[in-house]
Design a protein around this motif. Sequence first.
Motif, short mmCIF file in Angstrom:
data_model
loop_
_atom_site.label_atom_id
_atom_site.label_comp_id
_atom_site.label_asym_id
_atom_site.label_seq_id
_atom_site.Cartn_x
_atom_site.Cartn_y
_atom_site.Cartn_z
N GLY A 9 0.83 -1.20 0.00
CA GLY A 9 0.00 0.00 0.00
C GLY A 9 0.85 1.24 0.00
O GLY A 9 2.09 1.18 0.04
N THR A 24 -3.21 3.09 5.79
CA THR A 24 -2.25 2.04 5.43
C THR A 24 -1.29 1.76 6.59
O THR A 24 -1.03 0.61 6.93
N LEU A 69 -3.70 -2.58 -0.01
CA LEU A 69 -4.52 -1.38 0.22
C LEU A 69 -4.28 -0.36 -0.90
O LEU A 69 -3.93 0.79 -0.65
#
Length: 349
Positions: A9, A24, A69
């Motif tokens: 992420g 994140t 993410l």
Amino acid sequence: MKNQLVVIGNFGSGQGNCGQTIKTNVVYSLLKKERADDTIAFDTSNLKSISKIFYLLFVVFRYDKFVILPAQKALPILACLFYIFNKKADYIVIGGWLPEYLMISRRFIKKAISSNFRIFVETRDMTSKLIKIGIKSYVLPNFKTFVKFKLESVLEEKEKNSTKVNYVYVGRVIKEKGLIDSINALYNVASNFKDKQFNFDIYGPLDNCFESEFKNAIKKFKSENLIVTYKGFVSPSEIQETLVSYNFFLFPTYYEGEGFPGCLIDAMASGVPIIASDWKYNKEIVKSNENGYLYKSKSVSDLTNVLSHSFLLSPKDYKDLVSKCLIDAVTYHEDNVKLTMEKYNFFVS
């Protein structure tokens, strides 16, 4: 170790904090805490680098356990890689953009997501939208770690500034967050109640493209009994102590990608009732007459009416709002959301 968990992420290395990077890091910190040294990170910021793309390709090939993410730019790359290597991942969606994104003809990405990712979204309404286009998902609300304030101490802090009605906003300072609507509406209220002093403090990174318009609005709607101040960045570690003395948190957003913003958790955890636009998924978090108020999105007149009502509340009614905020915030504390993650085996090695 091949069975290590890789969290992919935008960690925001060298780019500052925003909702994407904050969440994140929050997710990564929890996973690392629960899985000890079994968790590693891959930062998708600056993913344009060829060397970084090749390293990502190696990571997806090498390991088997993933939590991802990605935002919109990184999602197609990850969907492609995971589909090619036939790898599985838990996809924690940040924001509310995914349903609309997939409603546009992106058949390959939809296929890859459906077959390779277990999807976790922030609200129930998002799961409903995804079901309509044939994608199963689960609810994992936004969450944070915060101090659980006592009602009495919160009310005492607010009493220290009782000579003014204090409003606050924390988040990205961009046009689509509706801040000019808030300033305009507060100006209307201040014009109608000249015996009251109003204060509106705005925290967060100011977008360069919006700076001129934003500062001009502050000058345009200036009055003797309304002070609007841009106060810059506030660190996550200081957010509760900063917010607790304010009377209301303003969230006038009409940002297309809005999901479940972490700033709403910050407000509730600090005992600050929320006045929010009825936009996207806000109504799942903000309940009118319980932990705040909703108003018709983009309507300055409706916001003016709600603001006028807000500071005329009886002490008991206001206390009830503050109390409900503190109660509701606990739902989004890391300790509670961790139980949901345990249910879905996020911490199993």
